[in-house]
Structures are given as C-alpha cells and as structure tokens.
Design a protein around this motif. Structure first.
Motif, PDB file in Angstrom:
ATOM      1  N   GLY A 252      55.649  54.497  -4.196  1.00 24.94           N
ATOM      2  CA  GLY A 252      54.812  54.022  -5.263  1.00 24.94           C
ATOM      3  C   GLY A 252      53.791  52.434  -5.225  1.00 24.94           C
ATOM      4  N   ILE A 253      53.692  51.796  -3.900  1.00 25.60           N
ATOM      5  CA  ILE A 253      53.452  50.548  -3.872  1.00 25.60           C
ATOM      6  C   ILE A 253      51.712  50.978  -3.800  1.00 25.60           C
ATOM      7  CG2 ILE A 253      52.917  48.777  -1.704  1.00 25.60           C
ATOM      8  CD1 ILE A 253      55.701  50.103  -0.310  1.00 25.60           C
ATOM      9  N   ASP A 254      51.303  49.449  -4.536  1.00 29.22           N
ATOM     10  CA  ASP A 254      50.035  49.845  -4.846  1.00 29.22           C
ATOM     11  C   ASP A 254      48.879  49.768  -3.767  1.00 29.22           C
ATOM     12  OD1 ASP A 254      47.157  49.170  -6.929  1.00 29.22           O
ATOM     13  OD2 ASP A 254      47.622  47.803  -6.033  1.00 29.22           O
ATOM     14  N   MET A 255      47.843  50.584  -3.616  1.00 25.12           N
ATOM     15  CA  MET A 255      46.752  50.691  -3.125  1.00 25.12           C
ATOM     16  C   MET A 255      46.142  49.172  -2.118  1.00 25.12           C
ATOM     17  SD  MET A 255      46.332  53.655  -1.051  1.00 25.12           S
ATOM     18  CE  MET A 255      44.638  52.946  -0.549  1.00 25.12           C
TER      19      MET A 255
ATOM     20  N   LEU B 259      60.012  51.434   7.269  1.00 24.94           N
ATOM     21  CA  LEU B 259      58.732  52.095   6.747  1.00 24.94           C
ATOM     22  C   LEU B 259      60.278  53.552   5.994  1.00 24.94           C
ATOM     23  CD1 LEU B 259      56.113  52.858   8.883  1.00 24.94           C
ATOM     24  CD2 LEU B 259      56.018  52.060   6.877  1.00 24.94           C
ATOM     25  N   LEU B 260      61.178  53.748   6.532  1.00 25.14           N
ATOM     26  CA  LEU B 260      62.294  54.498   5.854  1.00 25.14           C
ATOM     27  C   LEU B 260      62.955  53.544   4.288  1.00 25.14           C
ATOM     28  CD1 LEU B 260      64.403  55.521   8.954  1.00 25.14           C
ATOM     29  CD2 LEU B 260      63.692  57.254   7.104  1.00 25.14           C
ATOM     30  N   PHE B 261      62.952  52.519   4.231  1.00 27.33           N
ATOM     31  CA  PHE B 261      63.476  51.853   3.827  1.00 27.33           C
ATOM     32  C   PHE B 261      62.544  50.920   2.062  1.00 27.33           C
ATOM     33  CE2 PHE B 261      66.792  52.352   6.119  1.00 27.33           C
ATOM     34  CZ  PHE B 261      67.720  52.565   5.385  1.00 27.33           C
TER      35      PHE B 261
ATOM     36  N   GLY C  27      61.294  46.396  -1.614  1.00 27.77           N
ATOM     37  CA  GLY C  27      60.822  46.661  -0.092  1.00 27.77           C
ATOM     38  C   GLY C  27      59.307  47.004  -0.165  1.00 27.77           C
ATOM     39  N   LEU C  28      58.285  45.963  -0.309  1.00 24.17           N
ATOM     40  CA  LEU C  28      57.083  44.932  -0.229  1.00 24.17           C
ATOM     41  C   LEU C  28      57.547  44.172   0.561  1.00 24.17           C
ATOM     42  CD1 LEU C  28      55.519  44.025  -4.020  1.00 24.17           C
ATOM     43  CD2 LEU C  28      55.828  46.400  -2.028  1.00 24.17           C
ATOM     44  N   VAL C  29      57.994  43.590   0.427  1.00 21.98           N
ATOM     45  CA  VAL C  29      58.924  42.231   1.897  1.00 21.98           C
ATOM     46  C   VAL C  29      58.949  43.100   3.400  1.00 21.98           C
ATOM     47  CG1 VAL C  29      60.338  40.789   3.425  1.00 21.98           C
ATOM     48  CG2 VAL C  29      60.192  40.887   0.280  1.00 21.98           C
ATOM     49  N   LEU C  30      59.526  44.865   2.994  1.00 23.59           N
ATOM     50  CA  LEU C  30      59.580  45.475   4.194  1.00 23.59           C
ATOM     51  C   LEU C  30      58.192  46.244   4.706  1.00 23.59           C
ATOM     52  CD1 LEU C  30      62.726  47.645   3.595  1.00 23.59           C
ATOM     53  CD2 LEU C  30      63.290  45.448   5.498  1.00 23.59           C
ATOM     54  N   ALA C  31      57.949  46.788   3.895  1.00 24.86           N
ATOM     55  CA  ALA C  31      56.346  46.504   3.893  1.00 24.86           C
ATOM     56  C   ALA C  31      55.187  45.323   4.821  1.00 24.86           C
ATOM     57  CB  ALA C  31      55.441  46.902   2.709  1.00 24.86           C
TER      58      ALA C  31
END
Length: 281
Positions: A112-115, A163-165, A172-176
């Motif tokens: 669900g992360i924005d492109m 990427l797992l979390f 989640g955005l910080v992990l990205a």
C-alpha cells in the motif's frame, strides 16, 4: 549519475503538469541542474597538480589493511577449496541482491505504499549507492576484507528484515527509507567487491582469470534471482517467503565467507613467508 538523474527526473516532472508532458517541459531544468552539479563537482575536486619534487614526497607510516600481494598461479588457485566456496558465495549474493532489487518496488506497492514515495526511496538508494561504493574501498583499505564483507552482508540481511515489516504506516515508511540506505551498503557486494575478492584471496597472478570467473558466476546469479523470487510469490501469494529465504541465505553467506577468508589468509601468510625466505619465486 543514475541516482542524480532519478532525482532530477522527479524534479523535472514536478515542474510541469501531467506525467509525460511535464517531463518534457522540465527537461531544460534537468539539463541546468546537471550542469550545476558538474560545475560544483569541478570546484570541489579540481586541484592544481603538485610539482614532482622531493619536498612534496612525504613518507607514509600507515599501511593499509587491504593490500595487494603476488599471489598464486590460477592453476593452483582453482584447486583450492576456498576458491569454490568464494564462487558459491558470489553466486548467492548476486542472486539474492539482484532479485530483491527487481521486486522491492512491487512489494512496497502490494503493502500500500504510494508510488511517489517508492520513487523517492529509489532515488535515495541510488545516490547512497554512489557514496557507499566509494566508502567500500575505504573500509577495505582501513579494516581489511573480513570487516568490509561483514558490514555489507549484515546490511543485506537488514534489507530483508526492513522489507518484511514495511507497510503504509509511519513506521513502515521509515523502514522503507531504511531499506534504501541498507541496500546501498549491501549492493557493492555484487560489484565493487568482486575485484577485491580476486585480489585479496588469490593475488596478482590469478587476478584476471579469477575475476572473470567471479563476474560470470555473479551474472548467473543475476539471471536467476528475479525468476526464483517471483516463483516464491506465485507459490505463497506474497514476497515474505522469498524475503525470509533470502535472509537465511545471506546469513549462511557471511559465515561461509568468514571461513573462506580464514583459509585464504592462512595460505597467504605461508606463501608470503616462503617468498621472504626465498623459497618460492
């Protein structure tokens, strides 16, 4: 340059209206930005060449940990068990890292992360990669092969964990974005580290042939990484299974590389000692 172009492409696109038209309208800004960056780089790195005089020659007292050595003939090198363990590690490293690089955007989209945010992650990763490719050589010179590959491999494991979390939440955005940095630290394993492996493990005598084999094996890993990871997606319905398997593989790789380096260093010390005593040419 790839990372810089990614960033400027986004800037150029945002200066217009739609997607394709905005990019064309923003091209002049893109060119101006590139010229400005080149100008800054010239100002930063340009230096008047010093005159070759004895006064400018200063003795160096520090010795780099990552140094070249004469090495062994390739015919002998390919009979060593650690040559094949290095090949196995290089194959799996190429397979895992290239495979993850091909699917991370799709995985982030699935959660669900924005492109637009994914594009920023890609740009940060590309720019950071240009920095860490340089720093990888610095780490090797300063700390040696063992520490350098440990940093890279642990970062690769961190990539899988991020990427797992990853998710469309603040954490989640910080992990990205953390993925972007860790992947930049890990990716030199499949590029910059190949000639370092060849030189450090087998020396100058075997360098050309060993490097050719390492690059070829790495490319085979490249070719298989994406299809295998996507096969896991077809089986399980998500990339999580593939990410777990890749994390386990990279954990095994870092252990195998430690054993490989230990065996290579043992033989290197023996050969150098014999050379110093004049027992071998």
């Amino acid at each position: 340059w790839r990372g810089l172009f990614d960033v400027m492409r986004q800037v150029a696109g945002n200066m217009g209206g739609g997607l394709e038209p905005s990019f064309k309208e923003g091209l002049p800004n893109l060119y101006c930005g590139l010229l400005a960056v080149v100008f800054v780089l010239l100002l930063v790195f340009y230096k008047e060449p010093e005159k070759d005089t004895l006064e400018n020659e200063k003795p160096t007292t520090k010795k780099a940990r990552g140094t070249g050595w004469v090495g062994i003939e390739f015919e002998k090198a390919k009979k060593r068990a650690y040559f094949y363990s290095a090949c196995v590690c290089i194959f799996f490293t190429g397979m895992v890292l290239q495979g993850i690089t091909t699917i991370y955007a799709a995985h982030m989209t699935d959660v669900g992360i924005d492109m637009g945010y994914i594009s920023i992650v890609a740009s940060v990763s590309s720019i950071a990669l240009s920095l860490f490719k340089f720093l990888n050589g610095f780490f090797y010179d300063r700390f040696g092969l063992r520490v350098t590959i440990t940093i890279d491999c642990v970062s690769a494991i961190g990539v899988m964990i991020c990427l797992l979390f990853v998710s469309n939440t603040p954490l989640g955005l910080v992990l990205a974005m953390t993925y972007a940095v860790l992947s930049a630290i890990a990716l030199p394993l499949e590029t910059v580290m190949l000639p370092i492996y060849a030189n450090d493990l087998f020396g100058e005598k075997s360098f050309n042939k060993a490097l050719g084999i390492f690059v070829s094996i790495n490319q085979i890993g490249y070719a298989l990484g994406g299809p295998i990871i996507n096969l896991c997606f077809d089986i399980s319905g998500s990339y999580n299974l593939a990410l777990i398997i890749c994390a386990v593989i990279m954990f095994a790789v870092v252990i195998c590389l430690q054993v490989t380096i230990t065996a290579a260093n043992r033989e290197k010390k023996r050969i150098i000692s014999e050379q110093n005593l004049g027992l071998v040419a």
